[in-house]
Design a protein around this motif. Sequence first.
Motif, PDB file in Angstrom:
ATOM      1  N   PHE A   1     -14.941 -11.965  -3.803  1.00 33.25           N
ATOM      2  CA  PHE A   1     -15.352 -10.701  -3.071  1.00 33.25           C
ATOM      3  C   PHE A   1     -16.509 -10.686  -1.749  1.00 33.25           C
ATOM      4  CE2 PHE A   1     -14.314  -9.939  -7.340  1.00 33.25           C
ATOM      5  CZ  PHE A   1     -13.475  -9.221  -7.360  1.00 33.25           C
ATOM      6  N   ARG A   2     -16.724 -11.983  -1.518  1.00 31.45           N
ATOM      7  CA  ARG A   2     -17.701 -12.140  -0.352  1.00 31.45           C
ATOM      8  C   ARG A   2     -16.693 -11.950   0.994  1.00 31.45           C
ATOM      9  NH1 ARG A   2     -22.058 -14.213  -0.615  1.00 31.45           N
ATOM     10  NH2 ARG A   2     -23.120 -15.065  -2.710  1.00 31.45           N
ATOM     11  N   ASN A   3     -15.268 -11.814   0.592  1.00 32.90           N
ATOM     12  CA  ASN A   3     -14.368 -11.886   1.854  1.00 32.90           C
ATOM     13  C   ASN A   3     -14.114 -10.732   2.220  1.00 32.90           C
ATOM     14  OD1 ASN A   3     -12.043 -11.455   3.114  1.00 32.90           O
ATOM     15  ND2 ASN A   3     -11.241 -13.346   2.417  1.00 32.90           N
ATOM     16  N   ALA A   4     -14.699 -10.150   3.494  1.00 34.39           N
ATOM     17  CA  ALA A   4     -14.669  -8.986   3.989  1.00 34.39           C
ATOM     18  C   ALA A   4     -13.487  -7.982   3.622  1.00 34.39           C
ATOM     19  CB  ALA A   4     -15.300  -8.806   5.346  1.00 34.39           C
ATOM     20  N   ARG A   5     -12.206  -9.056   3.998  1.00 35.08           N
ATOM     21  CA  ARG A   5     -11.233  -8.399   4.006  1.00 35.08           C
ATOM     22  C   ARG A   5     -10.526  -7.819   2.824  1.00 35.08           C
ATOM     23  NH1 ARG A   5      -5.660 -10.846   6.968  1.00 35.08           N
ATOM     24  NH2 ARG A   5      -4.320  -9.148   6.504  1.00 35.08           N
ATOM     25  N   THR A   6     -10.827  -8.808   1.606  1.00 32.26           N
ATOM     26  CA  THR A   6     -10.526  -8.406   0.185  1.00 32.26           C
ATOM     27  C   THR A   6     -11.352  -7.183  -0.344  1.00 32.26           C
ATOM     28  OG1 THR A   6     -10.549 -10.745   0.075  1.00 32.26           O
ATOM     29  CG2 THR A   6     -10.266  -9.644  -1.930  1.00 32.26           C
ATOM     30  N   ARG A   7     -12.510  -7.286   0.136  1.00 32.03           N
ATOM     31  CA  ARG A   7     -13.440  -5.932  -0.001  1.00 32.03           C
ATOM     32  C   ARG A   7     -13.018  -4.733   0.449  1.00 32.03           C
ATOM     33  NH1 ARG A   7     -18.493  -8.458   1.048  1.00 32.03           N
ATOM     34  NH2 ARG A   7     -18.394  -7.591   3.229  1.00 32.03           N
ATOM     35  N   LEU A   8     -12.457  -4.950   1.678  1.00 37.29           N
ATOM     36  CA  LEU A   8     -11.911  -3.645   2.322  1.00 37.29           C
ATOM     37  C   LEU A   8     -10.588  -3.252   1.360  1.00 37.29           C
ATOM     38  CD1 LEU A   8     -12.139  -3.766   6.263  1.00 37.29           C
ATOM     39  CD2 LEU A   8     -12.606  -1.743   5.003  1.00 37.29           C
ATOM     40  N   ILE A   9      -9.621  -4.069   1.206  1.00 37.62           N
ATOM     41  CA  ILE A   9      -8.538  -3.777   0.516  1.00 37.62           C
ATOM     42  C   ILE A   9      -9.063  -2.960  -0.805  1.00 37.62           C
ATOM     43  CG2 ILE A   9      -6.519  -4.482  -0.666  1.00 37.62           C
ATOM     44  CD1 ILE A   9      -6.111  -6.598   1.690  1.00 37.62           C
ATOM     45  N   LEU A  10      -9.625  -3.661  -1.543  1.00 36.55           N
ATOM     46  CA  LEU A  10     -10.300  -3.332  -2.947  1.00 36.55           C
ATOM     47  C   LEU A  10     -10.706  -1.703  -2.794  1.00 36.55           C
ATOM     48  CD1 LEU A  10     -11.859  -6.093  -4.900  1.00 36.55           C
ATOM     49  CD2 LEU A  10     -10.058  -4.797  -5.362  1.00 36.55           C
ATOM     50  N   ILE A  11     -11.691  -1.600  -1.789  1.00 37.91           N
ATOM     51  CA  ILE A  11     -12.217  -0.224  -1.422  1.00 37.91           C
ATOM     52  C   ILE A  11     -11.028   0.841  -1.165  1.00 37.91           C
ATOM     53  CG2 ILE A  11     -13.517   1.352  -0.092  1.00 37.91           C
ATOM     54  CD1 ILE A  11     -15.438  -1.323   0.381  1.00 37.91           C
ATOM     55  N   THR A  12     -10.139   0.445  -0.583  1.00 31.63           N
ATOM     56  CA  THR A  12      -9.076   1.384  -0.115  1.00 31.63           C
ATOM     57  C   THR A  12      -8.272   1.796  -1.444  1.00 31.63           C
ATOM     58  OG1 THR A  12      -8.603  -0.074   1.772  1.00 31.63           O
ATOM     59  CG2 THR A  12      -6.969   1.610   1.284  1.00 31.63           C
ATOM     60  N   VAL A  13      -8.063   0.506  -2.284  1.00 30.24           N
ATOM     61  CA  VAL A  13      -7.284   0.858  -3.512  1.00 30.24           C
ATOM     62  C   VAL A  13      -8.203   1.626  -4.412  1.00 30.24           C
ATOM     63  CG1 VAL A  13      -6.628  -0.467  -5.746  1.00 30.24           C
ATOM     64  CG2 VAL A  13      -6.058  -1.460  -3.442  1.00 30.24           C
TER      65      VAL A  13
ATOM     66  N   LEU B   1      -1.005   2.579  -5.987  1.00 27.08           N
ATOM     67  CA  LEU B   1      -1.677   1.031  -5.976  1.00 27.08           C
ATOM     68  C   LEU B   1      -1.023   0.287  -4.823  1.00 27.08           C
ATOM     69  CD1 LEU B   1      -3.593  -1.055  -7.444  1.00 27.08           C
ATOM     70  CD2 LEU B   1      -1.819  -1.675  -8.653  1.00 27.08           C
ATOM     71  N   VAL B   2       0.590   0.224  -4.891  1.00 27.34           N
ATOM     72  CA  VAL B   2       1.225  -0.423  -4.117  1.00 27.34           C
ATOM     73  C   VAL B   2       1.030   0.201  -2.702  1.00 27.34           C
ATOM     74  CG1 VAL B   2       3.520  -1.040  -3.455  1.00 27.34           C
ATOM     75  CG2 VAL B   2       2.863  -1.139  -5.646  1.00 27.34           C
ATOM     76  N   LEU B   3       0.936   1.391  -2.657  1.00 26.28           N
ATOM     77  CA  LEU B   3       0.837   2.061  -1.212  1.00 26.28           C
ATOM     78  C   LEU B   3      -0.518   1.679  -0.517  1.00 26.28           C
ATOM     79  CD1 LEU B   3       2.370   5.486  -1.409  1.00 26.28           C
ATOM     80  CD2 LEU B   3       3.055   3.657   0.065  1.00 26.28           C
ATOM     81  N   SER B   4      -1.540   1.786  -1.424  1.00 22.84           N
ATOM     82  CA  SER B   4      -2.794   1.564  -0.843  1.00 22.84           C
ATOM     83  C   SER B   4      -3.049   0.095  -0.412  1.00 22.84           C
ATOM     84  CB  SER B   4      -4.092   1.986  -1.827  1.00 22.84           C
ATOM     85  OG  SER B   4      -3.769   1.448  -3.083  1.00 22.84           O
ATOM     86  N   LEU B   5      -2.669  -0.691  -1.455  1.00 22.56           N
ATOM     87  CA  LEU B   5      -2.574  -2.371  -1.020  1.00 22.56           C
ATOM     88  C   LEU B   5      -1.849  -2.396   0.159  1.00 22.56           C
ATOM     89  CD1 LEU B   5      -1.756  -4.118  -4.366  1.00 22.56           C
ATOM     90  CD2 LEU B   5      -3.649  -4.285  -2.923  1.00 22.56           C
ATOM     91  N   VAL B   6      -0.745  -1.839   0.499  1.00 20.69           N
ATOM     92  CA  VAL B   6      -0.059  -2.237   1.834  1.00 20.69           C
ATOM     93  C   VAL B   6      -0.819  -1.585   3.006  1.00 20.69           C
ATOM     94  CG1 VAL B   6       2.029  -1.477   3.175  1.00 20.69           C
ATOM     95  CG2 VAL B   6       2.263  -2.246   0.608  1.00 20.69           C
ATOM     96  N   SER B   7      -1.263  -0.367   2.928  1.00 12.64           N
ATOM     97  CA  SER B   7      -2.117   0.216   3.811  1.00 12.64           C
ATOM     98  C   SER B   7      -3.396  -0.578   4.101  1.00 12.64           C
ATOM     99  CB  SER B   7      -2.450   1.567   3.571  1.00 12.64           C
ATOM    100  OG  SER B   7      -3.217   1.869   2.624  1.00 12.64           O
ATOM    101  N   GLY B   8      -4.170  -0.993   3.022  1.00 15.36           N
ATOM    102  CA  GLY B   8      -5.259  -1.806   3.339  1.00 15.36           C
ATOM    103  C   GLY B   8      -4.984  -3.052   3.935  1.00 15.36           C
ATOM    104  N   TRP B   9      -4.006  -3.580   3.600  1.00 13.74           N
ATOM    105  CA  TRP B   9      -3.664  -5.060   4.295  1.00 13.74           C
ATOM    106  C   TRP B   9      -3.294  -4.715   5.718  1.00 13.74           C
ATOM    107  CZ3 TRP B   9       1.194  -6.877   6.360  1.00 13.74           C
ATOM    108  CH2 TRP B   9       1.049  -8.197   6.458  1.00 13.74           C
ATOM    109  N   LEU B  10      -2.513  -3.698   6.064  1.00 16.54           N
ATOM    110  CA  LEU B  10      -2.065  -3.177   7.293  1.00 16.54           C
ATOM    111  C   LEU B  10      -3.491  -3.149   8.169  1.00 16.54           C
ATOM    112  CD1 LEU B  10       1.271  -1.278   7.092  1.00 16.54           C
ATOM    113  CD2 LEU B  10       0.994  -3.448   8.215  1.00 16.54           C
ATOM    114  N   LEU B  11      -4.187  -2.195   7.578  1.00 12.76           N
ATOM    115  CA  LEU B  11      -5.451  -1.873   8.385  1.00 12.76           C
ATOM    116  C   LEU B  11      -6.249  -2.975   8.541  1.00 12.76           C
ATOM    117  CD1 LEU B  11      -6.650   1.049   8.912  1.00 12.76           C
ATOM    118  CD2 LEU B  11      -8.233   0.679   6.934  1.00 12.76           C
TER     119      LEU B  11
END
Lengths: 227, 452
Positions: free
Chosen positions: B2-14, B165-175
């Motif tokens: 959760f320290r990883n900013a990218r994971t945190r951002l994706i989690l927030i999107t989801v 869930l799937v869509l937000s994971l994908v969009s979070g990852w892209l973003l």
Amino acid sequence: MSRRLLIVEDDADTQSFVANGFTQAGFTVQTADDGRDGLFLGTSGDFDCLILDRMLPGLDGLAVVRSLRAAGVETPALMLTALSAVDERVKGLRAGADDYLVKPFSFEELHARVEALLRRPQEREETTELTIKDLTMDLSRRKVRRSGREISLTPREFQILEFFMRRPNRVISRTMLLEGVWDYHFDPQTNIVDVHISKLRRQIDGDDDTTLIETVRGAGYMMSDGS
Amino acid sequence: MFRNARTRLILITVLISALSTALVLGVLYISANQIIERETRRVVNAEIIGLSEEYSRAGVLGLAGAIERREQRLPDRAAVYLLTDNFGNKIAGNLGAWPPTVEAGGGWIEIDLIRTDTGRSVPIAAASLRLPGGERLLVGRDATGQTRFDRALWDAALLAAGAALVLSLVSGWLLTRLVFSRVGEVADTARTIVSGDLTRRIPLRGTDDEFDQLAGTLNNMLGRIEMLVTSLRTATDSLAHDLRSPLTRLGEHLHQLEDGTLPEDARAAAAQRAEAEVTHILRILTDMTEISRAEAGIGRAEFDQVEIDELLRDAHDLYHPVAEDAGIALTVSGTASPITGHRALLSQVLSNLIENSLRFAPEGSEIALQVTDTDKHVSITVEDQGPGVPEADLRRIAEPFVTGDQSRTAAHSGLGLALASAVAGMHDGALTLENRLNGPGLRATVTLSRDG
């Protein structure tokens, strides 16, 4: 009546050099090593003049002067600074210091400036005529006479002479003249002040052997009224 | 993780998309349920009103008959009826007995009843009524439809949540990929710069988006830093170099002072020379400080209205006696309206230029001070009739520690022109050096921007 001086300086060598000089010159000297002590002692108002270093541990010289002025302490203060930049000089004066001197300095220069600060109130007196020995200056009619003989001076020469005559028996350094007469806050690389003084001497001394403006070696010039 | 900013951002999107899906479904559920419930109640109410009218018109028997007819019309037993007498004995209806928990005339109730045909429990929404003759009437409707709707909605919700869930994971990852690849470039560049390569810049993609604009701004900043660091390095190097000679000479003079065998007057001369060297060194240090401060723009806070022509006349007043003694005519001309500038530094610059000219001007020549006023600029010109400067050196002599000739006087630091250049730069202007057109001589022009 001994004059009391407070020296706030953290550098031990400079402090003892200045303190010894003023003690020998007949001052009662007290010292402080940092800004806080300096402010504490300075607030007592028991001093005739303060000498402050610009850079001090704890509270710097600018802050001490600012605090003293805010507390209503109007004791004349001279700031010593190793920062020779024009800005820094002006900043010290803005903070409420009455004068500044750039390190390294000669004791004579510092002494001359402290004497100038101590006598400052007299300058505010309304005078229309100044006299030193046989030289008289009529301020309202802007005329100068020596032994009755009228001397014609340029406005600038008049200004320089007035600067001296208002400070009889006091050493005036070249820097003090540049600041007081020309408002120049840096040290030019040529002997311009000496040239102005020698021109002025030729004007007021004429063929006389005794010069009214004496040279003080290592310090500057002085006009003494013989008293 | 959760320290990883990218994971945190994706989690927030989801999380945000899950919350919004839940919100939409929840609102849908509540409003649809209300509609169904309202409809059931409307039907039951209408039946109660109809049956009450039948009672008033034809009495208990008429009512019992009406109930039976209605039962037959709804053979799937979606409707529930019960009519009992005063004591709870059944008169008509398809319900076995009055439910013990229900009080007649108590308004709306929800009860679970066991169907005799299937043996399953069925939810019923019902209303009851005590008739004027003391008989009790219960009318209900099967609420299974509502339960079925609930279940369908729940299924839809699960499906929608899965898709979201799937869509937000994908969009979070892209973003995050978009953001972090650019951030990564900046970080890479910064790392290279930290390791010593000041010339590196952040690559631009030419998209002119916010990222490109940020990269551009950072690159400008890096350029400025590189410029300052380089000039600082050069200055420090030349300062060290230039201090070495006077310090060496100072050492020699001090050595002579220690030498007891030397005659008194030779030692006095050595002391004087030592003092001159110290003055020279201090001069260099002061000028150097002044230059670096001017280059860094420190002192802009002290800008004020400055009358340049007055400045020139003051300088003329101060210097003409020295010039006169040297047999040089110092003249002043021109007028200008005031500009915004640093008075003290400008007068120092002017004084430096005049002293520079005085050093080189021959007896019987002229030094001309002139101020010219144009729309946007005020220029100060100091022109002498000295030997001038070889064309090749004109650009170079305004750099710190370069002087036209090598014979420096003790009081002259060699920094006068460099300071003039730095101060001009501080006023958005420049120092121009050129040789005089008609005969030998140097012409120095300091151009100052009117707006400071």
